[in-house]
Motif scaffolding. Structure first.
Motif, PDB file in Angstrom:
ATOM      1  N   ILE A   1       0.864  -1.185   0.000  1.00  0.00           N
ATOM      2  CA  ILE A   1       0.000   0.000   0.000  1.00  0.00           C
ATOM      3  C   ILE A   1       0.902   1.236   0.000  1.00  0.00           C
ATOM      4  CG2 ILE A   1      -1.788   1.310   1.202  1.00  0.00           C
ATOM      5  CD1 ILE A   1      -2.791  -1.369   0.129  1.00  0.00           C
ATOM      6  N   TRP A   2       0.717   2.054  -1.001  1.00  0.00           N
ATOM      7  CA  TRP A   2       1.528   3.261  -1.170  1.00  0.00           C
ATOM      8  C   TRP A   2       0.696   4.486  -0.805  1.00  0.00           C
ATOM      9  CZ3 TRP A   2       6.451   3.471  -3.889  1.00  0.00           C
ATOM     10  CH2 TRP A   2       6.960   2.216  -4.178  1.00  0.00           C
ATOM     11  N   ARG A   3       1.302   5.437  -0.119  1.00  0.00           N
ATOM     12  CA  ARG A   3       0.619   6.664   0.303  1.00  0.00           C
ATOM     13  C   ARG A   3       1.337   7.863  -0.331  1.00  0.00           C
ATOM     14  NH1 ARG A   3      -2.625   7.237   4.665  1.00  0.00           N
ATOM     15  NH2 ARG A   3      -1.893   5.220   5.404  1.00  0.00           N
ATOM     16  N   PHE A   4       0.521   8.762  -0.905  1.00  0.00           N
ATOM     17  CA  PHE A   4       1.047   9.957  -1.568  1.00  0.00           C
ATOM     18  C   PHE A   4       0.252  11.185  -1.129  1.00  0.00           C
ATOM     19  CE2 PHE A   4       1.432   6.300  -4.375  1.00  0.00           C
ATOM     20  CZ  PHE A   4       2.737   6.369  -4.816  1.00  0.00           C
ATOM     21  N   ASN A   5       0.931  12.306  -0.958  1.00  0.00           N
ATOM     22  CA  ASN A   5       0.263  13.597  -0.779  1.00  0.00           C
ATOM     23  C   ASN A   5       0.232  14.262  -2.151  1.00  0.00           C
ATOM     24  OD1 ASN A   5      -0.280  13.531   1.976  1.00  0.00           O
ATOM     25  ND2 ASN A   5       1.754  14.305   2.490  1.00  0.00           N
ATOM     26  N   CYS A   6      -0.960  14.653  -2.575  1.00  0.00           N
ATOM     27  CA  CYS A   6      -1.130  15.192  -3.923  1.00  0.00           C
ATOM     28  C   CYS A   6      -1.838  16.529  -3.898  1.00  0.00           C
ATOM     29  CB  CYS A   6      -1.966  14.229  -4.766  1.00  0.00           C
ATOM     30  SG  CYS A   6      -1.235  12.599  -4.959  1.00  0.00           S
ATOM     31  N   ARG A   7      -1.582  17.289  -4.947  1.00  0.00           N
ATOM     32  CA  ARG A   7      -2.366  18.486  -5.170  1.00  0.00           C
ATOM     33  C   ARG A   7      -2.419  18.763  -6.662  1.00  0.00           C
ATOM     34  NH1 ARG A   7       0.414  24.045  -3.337  1.00  0.00           N
ATOM     35  NH2 ARG A   7       2.212  23.986  -4.718  1.00  0.00           N
ATOM     36  N   ALA A   8      -3.499  19.441  -7.057  1.00  0.00           N
ATOM     37  CA  ALA A   8      -3.701  19.847  -8.437  1.00  0.00           C
ATOM     38  C   ALA A   8      -3.897  21.350  -8.457  1.00  0.00           C
ATOM     39  CB  ALA A   8      -4.921  19.140  -9.022  1.00  0.00           C
ATOM     40  N   LEU A   9      -3.357  21.983  -9.491  1.00  0.00           N
ATOM     41  CA  LEU A   9      -3.415  23.435  -9.606  1.00  0.00           C
ATOM     42  C   LEU A   9      -3.782  23.837 -11.030  1.00  0.00           C
ATOM     43  CD1 LEU A   9      -0.428  22.568  -8.100  1.00  0.00           C
ATOM     44  CD2 LEU A   9      -0.744  24.899  -7.337  1.00  0.00           C
ATOM     45  N   VAL A  10      -4.370  25.007 -11.159  1.00  0.00           N
ATOM     46  CA  VAL A  10      -4.596  25.637 -12.452  1.00  0.00           C
ATOM     47  C   VAL A  10      -4.070  27.060 -12.336  1.00  0.00           C
ATOM     48  CG1 VAL A  10      -6.318  26.493 -14.088  1.00  0.00           C
ATOM     49  CG2 VAL A  10      -6.578  24.211 -13.095  1.00  0.00           C
ATOM     50  N   ASP A  11      -3.157  27.423 -13.226  1.00  0.00           N
ATOM     51  CA  ASP A  11      -2.549  28.759 -13.203  1.00  0.00           C
ATOM     52  C   ASP A  11      -1.979  29.104 -11.834  1.00  0.00           C
ATOM     53  OD1 ASP A  11      -3.186  29.156 -15.908  1.00  0.00           O
ATOM     54  OD2 ASP A  11      -5.167  29.969 -15.399  1.00  0.00           O
ATOM     55  N   GLY A  12      -1.388  28.118 -11.155  1.00  0.00           N
ATOM     56  CA  GLY A  12      -0.767  28.327  -9.857  1.00  0.00           C
ATOM     57  C   GLY A  12      -1.733  28.365  -8.689  1.00  0.00           C
ATOM     58  N   GLU A  13      -3.022  28.262  -8.959  1.00  0.00           N
ATOM     59  CA  GLU A  13      -4.046  28.280  -7.914  1.00  0.00           C
ATOM     60  C   GLU A  13      -4.460  26.847  -7.585  1.00  0.00           C
ATOM     61  OE1 GLU A  13      -8.540  30.082  -7.212  1.00  0.00           O
ATOM     62  OE2 GLU A  13      -7.370  30.737  -8.947  1.00  0.00           O
ATOM     63  N   VAL A  14      -4.459  26.501  -6.297  1.00  0.00           N
ATOM     64  CA  VAL A  14      -4.801  25.136  -5.885  1.00  0.00           C
ATOM     65  C   VAL A  14      -6.264  24.848  -6.202  1.00  0.00           C
ATOM     66  CG1 VAL A  14      -4.979  23.525  -3.955  1.00  0.00           C
ATOM     67  CG2 VAL A  14      -3.035  25.089  -4.083  1.00  0.00           C
ATOM     68  N   VAL A  15      -6.469  23.725  -6.877  1.00  0.00           N
ATOM     69  CA  VAL A  15      -7.797  23.249  -7.267  1.00  0.00           C
ATOM     70  C   VAL A  15      -8.251  22.153  -6.315  1.00  0.00           C
ATOM     71  CG1 VAL A  15      -8.990  21.926  -9.064  1.00  0.00           C
ATOM     72  CG2 VAL A  15      -7.491  23.822  -9.696  1.00  0.00           C
ATOM     73  N   CYS A  16      -7.321  21.259  -5.964  1.00  0.00           N
ATOM     74  CA  CYS A  16      -7.660  20.095  -5.140  1.00  0.00           C
ATOM     75  C   CYS A  16      -6.419  19.625  -4.395  1.00  0.00           C
ATOM     76  CB  CYS A  16      -8.187  18.973  -6.048  1.00  0.00           C
ATOM     77  SG  CYS A  16      -8.622  17.437  -5.193  1.00  0.00           S
ATOM     78  N   VAL A  17      -6.622  19.164  -3.164  1.00  0.00           N
ATOM     79  CA  VAL A  17      -5.580  18.480  -2.403  1.00  0.00           C
ATOM     80  C   VAL A  17      -6.165  17.153  -1.941  1.00  0.00           C
ATOM     81  CG1 VAL A  17      -4.391  20.571  -1.639  1.00  0.00           C
ATOM     82  CG2 VAL A  17      -6.226  19.620  -0.233  1.00  0.00           C
ATOM     83  N   ALA A  18      -5.306  16.145  -1.827  1.00  0.00           N
ATOM     84  CA  ALA A  18      -5.777  14.829  -1.394  1.00  0.00           C
ATOM     85  C   ALA A  18      -4.603  13.960  -0.972  1.00  0.00           C
ATOM     86  CB  ALA A  18      -6.539  14.121  -2.515  1.00  0.00           C
ATOM     87  N   GLU A  19      -4.903  13.049  -0.079  1.00  0.00           N
ATOM     88  CA  GLU A  19      -3.987  11.965   0.233  1.00  0.00           C
ATOM     89  C   GLU A  19      -4.496  10.768  -0.573  1.00  0.00           C
ATOM     90  OE1 GLU A  19      -2.292  10.906   4.351  1.00  0.00           O
ATOM     91  OE2 GLU A  19      -3.998   9.557   4.061  1.00  0.00           O
ATOM     92  N   ILE A  20      -3.627  10.201  -1.390  1.00  0.00           N
ATOM     93  CA  ILE A  20      -3.996   9.106  -2.294  1.00  0.00           C
ATOM     94  C   ILE A  20      -3.298   7.826  -1.844  1.00  0.00           C
ATOM     95  CG2 ILE A  20      -3.818   8.251  -4.678  1.00  0.00           C
ATOM     96  CD1 ILE A  20      -5.674  10.628  -4.558  1.00  0.00           C
ATOM     97  N   LEU A  21      -4.054   6.737  -1.825  1.00  0.00           N
ATOM     98  CA  LEU A  21      -3.494   5.406  -1.553  1.00  0.00           C
ATOM     99  C   LEU A  21      -3.593   4.565  -2.818  1.00  0.00           C
ATOM    100  CD1 LEU A  21      -5.203   4.535   1.857  1.00  0.00           C
ATOM    101  CD2 LEU A  21      -2.926   5.500   1.489  1.00  0.00           C
TER     102      LEU A  21
END
Length: 145
Positions: free
Chosen positions: A119-139
């Motif tokens: 089981i792998w754990r990652f901290n993720c985020r997505a951005l558009v034009d430098g503005e955060v759209v989404c953050v999540a911890e993904i397994l």
């Protein structure tokens, strides 16, 4: 940097479900960055939503999970052709900050946190034009196939 031909070696996904267009950085066991160009021609815009097209949040999570999968495969030095696959096993701490529209470039970042018993754990985020759209911890769950 990974262009689409190399990404296809690391991800089993294909149209219309491949959600990573380019990997701009990847450091084994550390982090990855990449992006997805969001075109009005994406099939999900037909129904989400007519006259107000926005990218479904679950697909933003899936896109970050796919980038995390690339990082996981690079970290273990294997590819799906070697008989290994990574499934999305979970997400937590998910927060959406703003919608993603046609014409946006969804920039994604994935940071390796830990791996235990497949089981792998990652901290993720997505951005558009430098503005955060989404953050999540993904397994993701690693499995031999």
């Amino acid at each position: 940097m990974m262009h689409i031909d190399e990404i296809l070696e690391y991800l089993p996904h294909r149209y219309p479900f491949l959600l990573v267009d380019r990997v701009t950085e990847v450091e084994s066991g550390v982090s990855a960055k990449g992006y997805k160009n969001i075109s009005f021609n994406e099939p999900f815009f037909t129904g989400h939503f007519p006259n107000n097209p926005i990218m479904p949040g679950v697909l933003i999570i899936e896109a970050m999970a796919q980038l995390s999968g690339v990082l996981g495969f690079v970290t273990v030095g294997r590819k799906p052709a070697d008989g290994l696959i990574q499934y999305l096993a979970g997400s937590s701490k998910v927060r959406f900050k703003r919608p993603v529209f046609p014409g946006d470039r969804l920039d994604m970042e994935s940071e390796f946190v830990s791996a235990k018993r497949g089981i792998w754990r990652f901290n993720c985020r997505a951005l558009v034009d430098g503005e955060v759209v989404c953050v999540a911890e993904i397994l993701t769950a690693e499995r031999e196939v």
